[in-house]
Design a protein around this motif. Structure first.
Motif, PDB file in Angstrom:
ATOM      1  N   TYR A 128       0.802  -1.219   0.000  1.00  0.00           N
ATOM      2  CA  TYR A 128       0.000   0.000   0.000  1.00  0.00           C
ATOM      3  C   TYR A 128       0.848   1.289   0.000  1.00  0.00           C
ATOM      4  O   TYR A 128       0.618   2.197  -0.809  1.00  0.00           O
ATOM      5  CB  TYR A 128      -0.921  -0.135   1.216  1.00  0.00           C
ATOM      6  N   ASP A 135       1.363   7.316  -6.403  1.00  0.00           N
ATOM      7  CA  ASP A 135       0.337   8.370  -6.536  1.00  0.00           C
ATOM      8  C   ASP A 135       0.983   9.748  -6.537  1.00  0.00           C
ATOM      9  O   ASP A 135       0.609  10.639  -7.301  1.00  0.00           O
ATOM     10  CB  ASP A 135      -0.630   8.357  -5.341  1.00  0.00           C
ATOM     11  N   GLY A 147      -2.490  14.513   7.200  1.00  0.00           N
ATOM     12  CA  GLY A 147      -2.450  14.514   8.656  1.00  0.00           C
ATOM     13  C   GLY A 147      -1.201  13.780   9.135  1.00  0.00           C
ATOM     14  O   GLY A 147      -0.499  13.128   8.363  1.00  0.00           O
ATOM     15  N   ASP A 149      -0.710  11.094  10.706  1.00  0.00           N
ATOM     16  CA  ASP A 149      -0.582   9.629  10.555  1.00  0.00           C
ATOM     17  C   ASP A 149       0.043   9.196   9.230  1.00  0.00           C
ATOM     18  O   ASP A 149       0.408   8.035   9.081  1.00  0.00           O
ATOM     19  CB  ASP A 149      -1.956   8.957  10.756  1.00  0.00           C
ATOM     20  N   ILE A 186      -6.679  14.528  15.104  1.00  0.00           N
ATOM     21  CA  ILE A 186      -7.905  14.630  15.885  1.00  0.00           C
ATOM     22  C   ILE A 186      -8.080  13.275  16.565  1.00  0.00           C
ATOM     23  O   ILE A 186      -7.881  12.232  15.954  1.00  0.00           O
ATOM     24  CB  ILE A 186      -9.108  14.948  14.968  1.00  0.00           C
TER      25      ILE A 186
HETATM   26  P1  TYM Z   1      -6.899   8.284   4.850  1.00  0.00           P
HETATM   27  O1  TYM Z   1      -7.952   8.055   3.817  1.00  0.00           O
HETATM   28  O2  TYM Z   1      -6.803   7.336   5.972  1.00  0.00           O
HETATM   29  O3  TYM Z   1      -7.041   9.717   5.476  1.00  0.00           O
HETATM   30  C1  TYM Z   1      -7.222  10.862   4.656  1.00  0.00           C
HETATM   31  C2  TYM Z   1      -6.582  12.082   5.281  1.00  0.00           C
HETATM   32  O4  TYM Z   1      -7.127  12.337   6.565  1.00  0.00           O
HETATM   33  C3  TYM Z   1      -6.101  12.452   7.538  1.00  0.00           C
HETATM   34  N1  TYM Z   1      -6.588  11.925   8.814  1.00  0.00           N
HETATM   35  C4  TYM Z   1      -6.563  12.589   9.974  1.00  0.00           C
HETATM   36  N2  TYM Z   1      -6.134  13.829  10.288  1.00  0.00           N
HETATM   37  C5  TYM Z   1      -6.276  14.234  11.563  1.00  0.00           C
HETATM   38  N3  TYM Z   1      -6.803  13.466  12.549  1.00  0.00           N
HETATM   39  C6  TYM Z   1      -7.245  12.220  12.288  1.00  0.00           C
HETATM   40  N4  TYM Z   1      -7.778  11.488  13.248  1.00  0.00           N
HETATM   41  C7  TYM Z   1      -7.125  11.725  10.947  1.00  0.00           C
HETATM   42  N5  TYM Z   1      -7.463  10.565  10.344  1.00  0.00           N
HETATM   43  C8  TYM Z   1      -7.125  10.699   9.046  1.00  0.00           C
HETATM   44  C9  TYM Z   1      -4.958  11.616   6.979  1.00  0.00           C
HETATM   45  O5  TYM Z   1      -3.713  11.993   7.506  1.00  0.00           O
HETATM   46  C10 TYM Z   1      -5.060  11.905   5.497  1.00  0.00           C
HETATM   47  O6  TYM Z   1      -4.408  13.099   5.157  1.00  0.00           O
HETATM   48  N6  TYM Z   1      -2.899   6.561   2.517  1.00  0.00           N
HETATM   49  C11 TYM Z   1      -3.800   7.685   2.605  1.00  0.00           C
HETATM   50  C12 TYM Z   1      -4.501   7.979   1.298  1.00  0.00           C
HETATM   51  C13 TYM Z   1      -3.589   8.183   0.154  1.00  0.00           C
HETATM   52  C14 TYM Z   1      -2.801   9.339  -0.084  1.00  0.00           C
HETATM   53  C15 TYM Z   1      -2.108   9.072  -1.299  1.00  0.00           C
HETATM   54  C16 TYM Z   1      -2.602  10.538   0.593  1.00  0.00           C
HETATM   55  C17 TYM Z   1      -3.382   7.315  -0.862  1.00  0.00           C
HETATM   56  N7  TYM Z   1      -2.473   7.871  -1.754  1.00  0.00           N
HETATM   57  C18 TYM Z   1      -1.236  10.023  -1.822  1.00  0.00           C
HETATM   58  C19 TYM Z   1      -1.740  11.467   0.056  1.00  0.00           C
HETATM   59  C20 TYM Z   1      -1.055  11.205  -1.143  1.00  0.00           C
HETATM   60  C21 TYM Z   1      -4.869   7.349   3.614  1.00  0.00           C
HETATM   61  O7  TYM Z   1      -5.197   6.205   3.827  1.00  0.00           O
HETATM   62  O8  TYM Z   1      -5.463   8.409   4.162  1.00  0.00           O
END
Ligand code: TYM
Length: 332
Positions: A128, A135, A147, A149, A186
């Motif tokens: 992944y 990407d 974010g 994470d 968050i």
């Molecule tokens: P994903 O889909 O889990 O989360 C999307 C975005 O939301 C942010 N995020 C948070 N920020 C603050 N507090 C939280 N509790 C929280 N939960 C999620 C994540 O940091 C993210 O920015 N692998 C990525 C998706 C992805 C991606 C990419 C991102 C695939 N290809 C290329 C950037 C560039 C993901 O699973 O994010």
């Protein structure tokens, strides 16, 4: 204008407040200064158990939330990952420059397989972060707004870019992580030391953007708070109140210091009542706009096709460069 790219998975029926505050709110702001590419990583969504009959609709719903939250399709290329085959193609090449041990050290993979063991995980879940690197690198962006994470995944993308450039010649831009100062993490409302996530232990810990506003208000009001009575930001001693202050601050634009001052001498309950109102005021218009967009799926699909076209024009040029650099025989 420097370029930015980011994406959010269509892996639930709604984005949650963490996605909204940690990512979307920033993306919207950044559109003013940057050339922006935002996409829906549906290839990532099939790395874990899911139901194929939900995926297409979830992709549309995610897209509708992007736009309802303020993504402007005149300025942003908004597209679906699987519509741009270059993502999967570049991922393969990057798999071949990623160390097995390097991929094994990704903490998100380790966390996700901790309970069930790696036998239950797919190779797709393992790879992944490499797909995520593809990407990003395809578009040679200056930065990636995410974010907290996602920091380690971004570090992998940087390492792969550097390694590829070193081995095959200058090809990729090494991307910067663009992580907001506030809202980057968050926390769960019921367990304010764990990040808010779609796999929350209890639904009460998680606010979805498409939650019924009354329900969302209730979740804020029943959020776990801390010992004592003082409303003060202190992540260690007061994780619950600190999380509420962060949410309040990112939604209202008021600084944490300003909020601490405003709530001096007041009780936790006051803060919750006011924040619940702010949450409802934020969600209601986003939900209404998302619903309008979803009422016309053909139009949404058309607009995603346009986004994919714009994305492909860039992605295909990068991929051609990569294929040539790694020494593939050109197709006749
Ligand atoms: P994903 O889909 O889990 O989360 C999307 C975005 O939301 C942010 N995020 C948070 N920020 C603050 N507090 C939280 N509790 C929280 N939960 C999620 C994540 O940091 C993210 O920015 N692998 C990525 C998706 C992805 C991606 C990419 C991102 C695939 N290809 C290329 C950037 C560039 C993901 O699973 O994010």
């Amino acid at each position: 204008r420097p370029r930015l790219l980011s994406g959010m998975q269509p892996s639930a029926d709604s984005l949650h407040l963490g996605n909204y505050l940690g990512a979307l709110v920033n993306w919207v702001r950044l559109q003013d200064e940057y050339e922006t590419f935002f996409f829906i990583p549906d290839l990532h969504a099939i790395t874990v158990d899911y139901d194929p009959k939900d995926l297409a609709q979830r992709t549309r719903v995610t897209c509708a939330q992007y736009i309802a939250g303020g993504i402007d399709i005149e300025r942003t290329a908004l597209f679906v990952q699987s519509h741009v085959p270059e993502h999967a193609e570049l991922a393969w090449v990057l798999n071949c420059v990623t160390g097995f041990g390097e991929a094994s050290r990704m903490t998100q993979f380790k966390d996700k397989t901790q309970k069930s063991g790696t036998d239950a995980a797919t190779v797709g879940l393992f790879a992944y972060p490499v797909l995520m690197a593809a990407d990003i690198l395809l578009y040679r962006p200056y930065g990636v707004p995410v974010g907290e994470d996602q920091r380690q995944h971004l570090e992998l993308a940087r390492n792969l870019a550097q390694r590829f450039n070193h081995r095959f010649g200058e090809t990729f831009v090494v991307p910067e992580a663009v992580i907001p100062k506030e809202g980057a993490k968050i926390y769960d409302l019921q367990h304010p030391t764990a990040k808010m996530s779609k796999s929350a232990e209890s639904p009460a810990g998680l606010i979805n953007i498409l939650d019924n506003p009354k329900q969302a208000a209730k979740k804020i009001k029943s959020a776990v708070t801390d010992d004592g009575t003082e409303i003060r930001f202190d992540r260690e001693a007061k994780p619950g109140i600190s999380n509420l202050l962060t949410i309040y601050s990112t939604l209202s634009g008021k600084s944490i210091a300003q909020l601490e001052q405003e709530y001096q001498g007041k009780m936790y309950g006051h803060l919750k009542v006011d924040l619940a109102e702010v949450v409802v005021e934020t969600l209601a218009p986003v939900q209404a706009r998302a619903q309008e967009l979803l009422d016309d799926p053909a139009e949404l699909d058309r607009l995603l096709a346009r986004g994919a076209q714009k994305a492909r024009s860039i992605a295909s040029a990068t991929l051609a460069d990569v294929y040539s650099k790694v020494g593939f025989l050109p197709a006749g």
